[in-house]
Design a protein around this motif. Sequence first.
Motif, mmCIF file in Angstrom:
data_model
loop_
_atom_site.group_PDB
_atom_site.id
_atom_site.type_symbol
_atom_site.label_atom_id
_atom_site.label_comp_id
_atom_site.label_asym_id
_atom_site.label_seq_id
_atom_site.Cartn_x
_atom_site.Cartn_y
_atom_site.Cartn_z
ATOM 1 N N THR A 156 0.837 -1.188 0.000
ATOM 2 C CA THR A 156 0.000 0.000 0.000
ATOM 3 C C THR A 156 0.875 1.243 0.000
ATOM 4 O OG1 THR A 156 -1.415 -1.284 1.421
ATOM 5 C CG2 THR A 156 -1.972 0.978 1.160
ATOM 6 N N ALA A 157 1.894 1.226 0.862
ATOM 7 C CA ALA A 157 2.784 2.384 0.950
ATOM 8 C C ALA A 157 3.478 2.630 -0.372
ATOM 9 C CB ALA A 157 3.814 2.160 2.049
ATOM 10 N N ALA A 158 3.966 1.540 -0.959
ATOM 11 C CA ALA A 158 4.653 1.675 -2.228
ATOM 12 C C ALA A 158 3.719 2.220 -3.289
ATOM 13 C CB ALA A 158 5.221 0.332 -2.661
ATOM 14 N N ALA A 159 2.485 1.729 -3.260
ATOM 15 C CA ALA A 159 1.519 2.205 -4.254
ATOM 16 C C ALA A 159 1.272 3.689 -4.093
ATOM 17 C CB ALA A 159 0.219 1.414 -4.127
ATOM 18 N N GLU A 189 2.019 9.514 -8.364
ATOM 19 C CA GLU A 189 2.262 10.535 -9.380
ATOM 20 C C GLU A 189 3.119 10.026 -10.522
ATOM 21 O OE1 GLU A 189 5.587 13.276 -7.514
ATOM 22 O OE2 GLU A 189 4.265 12.489 -5.957
ATOM 23 N N HIS A 190 3.574 8.777 -10.435
ATOM 24 C CA HIS A 190 4.430 8.224 -11.490
ATOM 25 C C HIS A 190 3.786 6.987 -12.116
ATOM 26 C CE1 HIS A 190 7.773 10.870 -10.345
ATOM 27 N NE2 HIS A 190 7.457 10.596 -9.087
ATOM 28 N N ARG A 191 2.458 6.926 -12.068
ATOM 29 C CA ARG A 191 1.793 5.729 -12.583
ATOM 30 C C ARG A 191 1.999 5.566 -14.090
ATOM 31 N NH1 ARG A 191 -2.679 6.498 -8.647
ATOM 32 N NH2 ARG A 191 -2.133 5.070 -6.969
ATOM 33 N N GLY A 192 2.156 6.686 -14.790
ATOM 34 C CA GLY A 192 2.406 6.605 -16.231
ATOM 35 C C GLY A 192 3.650 5.792 -16.531
#
Length: 553
Positions: free
Chosen positions: A19-22, A27-30
């Motif tokens: 969860t934390a990593a997600a 902001e860098h999901r792209g």
Amino acid sequence: MSTTLHGALHTAHALPVTTAAAGGAGEHRGLIITLFGLFVVATLVITVWAGRQTKDAADFYAGGRQFTGFQNGLAISGDYMSAASFLGIAGAIALFGYDGFLYSIGFLVAWLVALLLVAEPLRNSGRYTMGDVLAFRMRQRPVRTAAGVSTIVVSIFYLLAQMAGAGVLVSLLLGITSDGGKVAVVALVGVLMIVYVTIGGMKGTTWVQMVKAVLLIAGALLITFLVLLKFHFNISDLLGKAAENSGQGAKFLEPGLKYGKDPTTKLDFVSLGIALVLGTAGLPHILIRFYTVPTAKAARKSVNWAIGIIGAFYLMTIALGFGAAALLKRTDIIASNKAGNTAAPLVAQELGGGAGSTGGAVLLAVISAVAFATILAVVAGLTLASSSSFAHDLYVNVIRKGNATEKEEVRAARWSTVVIGAVAIGLGALARDLNVAGLVALAFAVAASANLPTILYSLFWKRFTTRGALWSIYGGLVSSVVLVLFSPVVSGKPTSMFKDADFYWFPLENPGIISIPLGFLLGWLGTLLSKEKADPGKYAELEVRSLTGTGAH
């Protein structure tokens, strides 16, 4: 052993991530989506290319037996080095120090059994599946039915764990929170899995596994290098900081932090160790890999290569685990995932500059893409193992009584892939929020309890009969399933699959210490009580084939 640690070690092939990593990746999901997309496109290109070269059953099941020892060793490594090996064991070390490190050894030692007892004789004696070896000396239909059922059950439980893990991983990293979105993710992975196997067969699956193995080794090597660089390549400093940061002091580097507290934890540790070491040599998706090489010598070489690659990889998980313990707070690891599965991605994020930094997001994205690659590769291997067993053992030799053409056999394998994939999608969607540790434990336990005793008896015991094989397979299968169903893995604890239920009576979380000896015992007892006499001529022929390769396909 606690279900928490069980998940850390054996999510094997399932991958609850962070969860934390997600959150840090928001902001860098792209970037993450781009990396995922690149891997999927690359592997689909490989699969289509391999599919054009798949012309007959030997191509579909065994890749035309054209792979070298090194190539097959790399593919075996890709099949075996799961995301849980990368994330689970690293997490176990981060939380439990020395006791977590024992699992790196356990996974590696398991390969000695495969090398010494199974790899070469199996390659010499069989054609496509485990059922080929068993049916050589015994009555075809009952033995092939049992072998097919066992193979499909083990593979389905692995697939279920994989699908559930894939749903969790991708949903969290891409910010998907709705149930419909999670089901869609599971369905996407399932569709990719079906495409890989139906189009590419063993050739496509093997190349995907080789690519995945290289990616996983490269990802682990990168993080290991950065961890060691942080401590100026001084192992003592790394271990000292890990012990200090863990809050346990010197105990962190000594045995007993998790195990040895009472007789139950001691027995659980032994039980899981037995299942790991013996189960590996009976795993269907590992067994079929021995048929993809042209000779027994190449099979032996491929296992040697696999041991070297896997050994190097598990050494790196030690650096990752202790690095996570040294650089991250224990409470942060547990907060993001109770089983510790997030230790590796969190330490990657930390080494890249921390949460919210571009460097941290890049490293997290790379590790996430590698983990996704791992799931897809292992899922494809498992699906191929189960569809091969259905088509070759059940359809051709039981349903059609050996009267099917190769074209019909490959068609049956492809259709069974679609059906098994659909079942895995459905079950994975239902299990997306469940603890998958029990499913993986069950797969190892069934492989060690049902498959391995029967294989060893068939290869090395002259008197072994059809009844012994059936008792061993079905006895090991039923006992391991029942014991897991009534263990704390399924009910009775906050970390159980069904948290609010309490119907367990078997105190251990892995049934191996009971079901594995029972599988061997039932094989022996069934043979002794059988009126059927084993054919000494058939055994002599199998012995010559298994030792020399004479007559091998």
